[in-house]
Design an enzyme around this catalytic site. Sequence first.
Site, short mmCIF file in Angstrom:
data_model
loop_
_atom_site.label_atom_id
_atom_site.label_comp_id
_atom_site.label_asym_id
_atom_site.label_seq_id
_atom_site.Cartn_x
_atom_site.Cartn_y
_atom_site.Cartn_z
N LYS A 15 45.03 27.72 42.77
CA LYS A 15 44.78 27.22 44.13
C LYS A 15 43.31 26.98 44.39
O LYS A 15 42.91 25.94 44.86
CB LYS A 15 45.26 28.24 45.20
CG LYS A 15 46.74 28.48 45.25
CD LYS A 15 47.11 29.38 46.43
CE LYS A 15 46.55 30.80 46.35
NZ LYS A 15 47.09 31.62 45.25
N ARG A 90 49.73 33.70 54.44
CA ARG A 90 50.32 34.49 53.36
C ARG A 90 51.58 35.20 53.83
O ARG A 90 52.22 35.88 53.04
CB ARG A 90 49.34 35.58 52.91
CG ARG A 90 48.16 35.11 52.09
CD ARG A 90 48.47 35.10 50.62
NE ARG A 90 47.66 35.89 49.73
CZ ARG A 90 46.44 35.60 49.32
NH1 ARG A 90 45.78 34.60 49.81
NH2 ARG A 90 45.85 36.35 48.41
N ARG A 129 39.67 35.13 34.32
CA ARG A 129 38.98 34.52 35.45
C ARG A 129 37.73 35.31 35.87
O ARG A 129 37.77 36.53 35.95
CB ARG A 129 39.93 34.44 36.65
CG ARG A 129 39.24 33.97 37.91
CD ARG A 129 40.22 33.53 38.95
NE ARG A 129 40.83 34.64 39.66
CZ ARG A 129 41.66 34.45 40.69
NH1 ARG A 129 41.99 33.23 41.08
NH2 ARG A 129 42.18 35.48 41.30
N ARG A 162 36.62 39.69 39.39
CA ARG A 162 37.01 40.28 40.66
C ARG A 162 37.67 41.63 40.42
O ARG A 162 38.43 41.79 39.48
CB ARG A 162 38.00 39.35 41.38
CG ARG A 162 37.34 38.20 42.06
CD ARG A 162 38.33 37.18 42.55
NE ARG A 162 39.52 37.74 43.21
CZ ARG A 162 40.42 37.00 43.85
NH1 ARG A 162 40.28 35.70 43.92
NH2 ARG A 162 41.46 37.58 44.42
N ARG A 173 49.62 42.37 43.13
CA ARG A 173 49.39 41.12 43.88
C ARG A 173 50.54 40.15 43.66
O ARG A 173 50.95 39.44 44.59
CB ARG A 173 48.06 40.49 43.45
CG ARG A 173 46.88 41.29 43.97
CD ARG A 173 45.59 40.85 43.34
NE ARG A 173 45.27 39.48 43.60
CZ ARG A 173 44.60 38.68 42.77
NH1 ARG A 173 44.19 39.15 41.61
NH2 ARG A 173 44.35 37.45 43.11
P1 AMP Z 1 42.70 35.66 47.18
O1 AMP Z 1 41.28 35.41 46.83
O2 AMP Z 1 43.29 34.55 48.02
O3 AMP Z 1 43.56 36.03 46.01
O4 AMP Z 1 42.69 36.95 48.15
C1 AMP Z 1 42.21 38.20 47.69
C2 AMP Z 1 42.72 39.30 48.62
O5 AMP Z 1 42.23 39.07 49.94
C3 AMP Z 1 44.24 39.38 48.76
O6 AMP Z 1 44.86 40.10 47.72
C4 AMP Z 1 44.35 40.08 50.13
O7 AMP Z 1 44.06 41.45 50.03
C5 AMP Z 1 43.20 39.43 50.91
N1 AMP Z 1 43.66 38.19 51.57
C6 AMP Z 1 43.26 36.91 51.31
N2 AMP Z 1 43.90 36.03 52.10
C7 AMP Z 1 44.73 36.77 52.88
C8 AMP Z 1 45.68 36.44 53.88
N3 AMP Z 1 45.91 35.18 54.26
N4 AMP Z 1 46.35 37.48 54.46
C9 AMP Z 1 46.13 38.75 54.11
N5 AMP Z 1 45.28 39.13 53.16
C10 AMP Z 1 44.57 38.15 52.54
#
Ligand code: AMP
Length: 220
Positions: A15, A90, A129, A162, A173
Amino acid sequence: MVFRLVFLGPPGAGKGTIAQRLSQKYGLQQISTGDLLRSEVEKGSPLGKKVKAVMESGELVDDETVAALVENRLRELGSDKGFILDGFPRTIKQAGLLESAAKKLGLQLDAALDIEASDETIIERLSGRVQCTKCSKIYNLRSMPPKQEGKCDACNGKIVQREDDKPAVVKMRIETYRKKTAPLIEYYKKKKLLQVIDANADSPEKNLQNAEAALSKLKK
Ligand code: AMP
């Protein structure tokens, strides 16, 4: 072209990479809730302190907090510019909060792109990554390494893995995605906004082409 898009799809499907490339190409604003939250954690702000442990466990931050972040960004952006919401909504609750915010701001979504890749592919990708801590550019040590080890090609920032890409958290996740986020696929299908993108190819270019093919079908 002005597109207003939501990106769904499991962690590691690509994404962020596709959103970065499409944003550059079409002059869209990429709004990654993950990047916004990580930057708060990095700064050690009150919000960052509140969300750090939840993020590191692979679970979701609460809906209202994330929706408020997005609403502020959309308000700042104004109504003329296109955007990609990368990693938001989400949950079904967040999709409802987004709809209310969009209505308030007079914005309409054009499509929800579901960036899809198999479990095997995403686990393989997440293990390689790394990301710039300064500008958030994403690399993969196997398929898209930075030119200089540990340094961002774009801004010279520091590149790290990360915390939540470590194997123990990745499993959580993926589970969180299946349970809480995957129902949004049906939600956007019912609204006739869903476009499914095959992102299984090893070549990031091929996956990008698949996303562009879906965008070219949208009437503008
Ligand atoms: P990502 O970089 O999109 O994989 O997000 C990393 C982490 O940030 C996720 O595993 C959640 O803990 C938090 N996070 C990101 N976007 C959201 C969202 N829309 N709702 C809730 N938590 C989020």
